[in-house]
Design an enzyme around this catalytic site. Structure first.
Site, mmCIF file in Angstrom:
data_model
loop_
_atom_site.group_PDB
_atom_site.id
_atom_site.type_symbol
_atom_site.label_atom_id
_atom_site.label_comp_id
_atom_site.label_asym_id
_atom_site.label_seq_id
_atom_site.Cartn_x
_atom_site.Cartn_y
_atom_site.Cartn_z
ATOM 1 N N ASP A 61 97.613 94.834 110.442
ATOM 2 C CA ASP A 61 98.213 94.645 111.756
ATOM 3 C C ASP A 61 99.286 93.586 111.560
ATOM 4 O O ASP A 61 98.976 92.440 111.203
ATOM 5 C CB ASP A 61 97.170 94.185 112.774
ATOM 6 C CG ASP A 61 97.733 94.110 114.188
ATOM 7 O OD1 ASP A 61 98.955 93.860 114.334
ATOM 8 O OD2 ASP A 61 96.969 94.301 115.143
ATOM 9 N N LEU A 62 100.527 93.951 111.762
ATOM 10 C CA LEU A 62 101.628 93.045 111.481
ATOM 11 C C LEU A 62 101.599 91.788 112.337
ATOM 12 O O LEU A 62 102.266 90.810 112.028
ATOM 13 C CB LEU A 62 102.967 93.766 111.669
ATOM 14 C CG LEU A 62 103.330 94.768 110.577
ATOM 15 C CD1 LEU A 62 104.647 95.442 110.904
ATOM 16 C CD2 LEU A 62 103.400 94.096 109.222
ATOM 17 N N ALA A 82 107.962 99.823 106.870
ATOM 18 C CA ALA A 82 108.019 100.496 108.161
ATOM 19 C C ALA A 82 107.971 99.539 109.332
ATOM 20 O O ALA A 82 107.378 98.468 109.270
ATOM 21 C CB ALA A 82 106.855 101.481 108.277
ATOM 22 N N SER A 83 108.624 99.945 110.406
ATOM 23 C CA SER A 83 108.422 99.301 111.695
ATOM 24 C C SER A 83 108.514 100.398 112.751
ATOM 25 O O SER A 83 109.061 101.468 112.491
ATOM 26 C CB SER A 83 109.452 98.190 111.948
ATOM 27 O OG SER A 83 110.750 98.707 112.031
ATOM 28 N N TYR A 159 115.314 99.999 119.305
ATOM 29 C CA TYR A 159 115.083 100.149 117.864
ATOM 30 C C TYR A 159 116.196 99.492 117.044
ATOM 31 O O TYR A 159 115.903 98.698 116.138
ATOM 32 C CB TYR A 159 114.925 101.621 117.486
ATOM 33 C CG TYR A 159 114.690 101.820 116.008
ATOM 34 C CD1 TYR A 159 113.486 101.435 115.422
ATOM 35 C CD2 TYR A 159 115.672 102.383 115.201
ATOM 36 C CE1 TYR A 159 113.274 101.607 114.055
ATOM 37 C CE2 TYR A 159 115.463 102.560 113.838
ATOM 38 C CZ TYR A 159 114.260 102.167 113.274
ATOM 39 O OH TYR A 159 114.055 102.333 111.925
ATOM 40 N N LYS A 163 115.571 96.274 114.455
ATOM 41 C CA LYS A 163 115.915 96.301 113.038
ATOM 42 C C LYS A 163 116.960 95.236 112.698
ATOM 43 O O LYS A 163 116.917 94.623 111.623
ATOM 44 C CB LYS A 163 116.429 97.685 112.638
ATOM 45 C CG LYS A 163 115.423 98.810 112.819
ATOM 46 C CD LYS A 163 114.133 98.561 112.037
ATOM 47 C CE LYS A 163 114.302 98.739 110.548
ATOM 48 N NZ LYS A 163 113.003 98.674 109.826
ATOM 49 N N PRO A 186 118.872 102.479 104.907
ATOM 50 C CA PRO A 186 119.029 103.936 104.888
ATOM 51 C C PRO A 186 119.416 104.483 106.250
ATOM 52 O O PRO A 186 119.169 103.869 107.287
ATOM 53 C CB PRO A 186 117.635 104.427 104.473
ATOM 54 C CG PRO A 186 116.718 103.363 104.993
ATOM 55 C CD PRO A 186 117.465 102.061 104.834
ATOM 56 N N VAL A 189 116.550 109.991 106.993
ATOM 57 C CA VAL A 189 116.105 110.659 105.776
ATOM 58 C C VAL A 189 115.011 111.647 106.158
ATOM 59 O O VAL A 189 113.997 111.262 106.731
ATOM 60 C CB VAL A 189 115.554 109.648 104.741
ATOM 61 C CG1 VAL A 189 115.166 110.361 103.453
ATOM 62 C CG2 VAL A 189 116.591 108.558 104.465
ATOM 63 N N SER A 201 111.453 110.660 113.048
ATOM 64 C CA SER A 201 112.599 111.454 112.595
ATOM 65 C C SER A 201 112.291 112.948 112.633
ATOM 66 O O SER A 201 113.110 113.763 113.080
ATOM 67 C CB SER A 201 113.002 111.040 111.174
ATOM 68 O OG SER A 201 113.376 109.686 111.130
#
Length: 215
Positions: A61-62, A82-83, A159, A163, A186, A189, A201
């Protein structure tokens, strides 16, 4: 000498992306000992020349530092991958996107520094570069180009905002604490995914195929 690396996929939505999966396959192909950490899901590499067996379940858990320490312990390198990325309406930007991205990044870097990790590779995004409305159209976007924070806040582009702020926090931490940090940005992808659940995505592609115009 085999390096003991933990390939960490910390957030469920990002865990299944093609980029993360391909990164996992790359580190496996080099016969590094690999462990994957994600909320409620963990896997260890069967290809490691020297076995590296993480706990039967590595749960991250971040927003809980101790869980990050448990995942990072024993690693020489960390891929922070990842987020959260939410396609549908965001109801609580701070809780759903900003805190996991920014506080989570700082926690991973703090744990890495304290535990003597040699390098942390942070996956940022092209979304940390654009929208950049005041960047000259005829100038290549480089490391000096950032997404417009005020514009993102005004337009509710949570988002890109998450980031951007997370990457800025990573570079600031690296500068202040002397941690070896590298960042990759990136774009979208697409490709095969490991878990059965669709990531953000791939969900966009599915909705386009279903004829859903509003994404």
């Amino acid at each position: 000498m085999v390096e003991r690396l933990r390939y960490r996929l910390e957030i469920g939505d990002g865990a299944g992306s093609c980029f993360r999966n391909q990164r996992y396959r790359v580190v496996e192909s080099r016969h590094w000992a690999v462990g994957i950490s994600v909320r409620g899901w963990s896997v260890s590499s069967s290809n490691a020349a020297t076995p590296f067996t993480p706990p039967s379940k590595i749960s991250i858990d971040l927003l809980h530092y101790d869980s990050i320490v448990a995942a990072v312990t024993g690693a020489n390198g960390v891929f922070h991958l990842a987020s959260p990325n939410i396609i549908d309406q965001v109801h609580d930007p701070e809780k759903e996107l900003l805190d996991p991205a920014i506080k989570g990044t700082n926690s991973v870097l703090t744990a890495a520094k304290e535990l003597g990790v040699r390098r942390v590779a942070v996956t940022s995004s092209i979304s940390a570069i654009t929208p950049s409305r005041y960047w000259p159209a005829d100038v290549v976007k480089d490391e000096n180009c950032w997404a417009d924070i005020d514009y993102c806040k005004t337009k509710g582009l949570w988002y890109p905002l998450s980031k951007t702020l997370a990457e800025k926090a990573a570079w600031e931490f690296a500068k202040e604490k002397g941690l070896d940090v590298v960042v990759v940005n990136p774009g979208t992808v697409l490709g095969p995914i490991l878990p059965p659940a669709l990531n953000a995505s791939m969900l966009v592609i599915l909705r386009l195929l279903q004829g859903i115009a509003q994404i």
